[in-house]
Design a protein around this motif. Sequence first.
Motif, short mmCIF file in Angstrom:
data_model
loop_
_atom_site.label_atom_id
_atom_site.label_comp_id
_atom_site.label_asym_id
_atom_site.label_seq_id
_atom_site.Cartn_x
_atom_site.Cartn_y
_atom_site.Cartn_z
N LYS A 51 -17.32 20.46 21.15
CA LYS A 51 -17.48 19.14 21.75
C LYS A 51 -16.08 18.62 22.05
O LYS A 51 -15.31 18.32 21.13
N HIS A 79 -15.91 32.11 22.41
CA HIS A 79 -17.02 32.18 21.44
C HIS A 79 -16.72 33.13 20.28
O HIS A 79 -17.36 33.06 19.25
N GLU A 132 -21.36 25.19 19.82
CA GLU A 132 -20.71 24.69 21.02
C GLU A 132 -19.62 23.70 20.64
O GLU A 132 -19.81 22.85 19.76
#
Length: 152
Positions: free
Chosen positions: A95, A85, A93
């Motif tokens: 994918k 992160h 987020e």
Amino acid sequence: MVNLEDVKSFVESNRYQTTLLDIKEHLNLDINEGQPSDNLFQYDANKINVANVEIEALERVIDQGKVSLAAFMEAKLSKLKQTAHEQEGNQGEDKIIKVLPFYKNFLIIYLLELYFLEYNPSGLDVYLKGIRIPNSKKYKDQLIAIYTALDN
């Protein structure tokens, strides 16, 4: 200076292939068995030249390193996964569309980092900046922490 053919020969050598197989089994990684493109080999040659080392230095890391390459890779992958992160450009987020296997030459970056950590710690910062790693100081500190934990 290391060139594309030197890197190809190294990646195809018995020493490298044995190490790759050990890493593959130890970390349960999927490896693309096809030949990487010449562009990838040239990219590796450029990194090795920025590091100002020869292939023999990478072979020394495989043969005589105080910390095993597999242990270093496992610790690094684990640590960086925990800080995903914090990576540059990661605002939301991720994918995942498709997970692709590693190319056979992927060990070179780990060998270079481990070379600096074991044999030339003062050169690590210059190397990371030379290959344009974002936030290289923070990344260097992470590598040193990983290596120190393994070396004790």
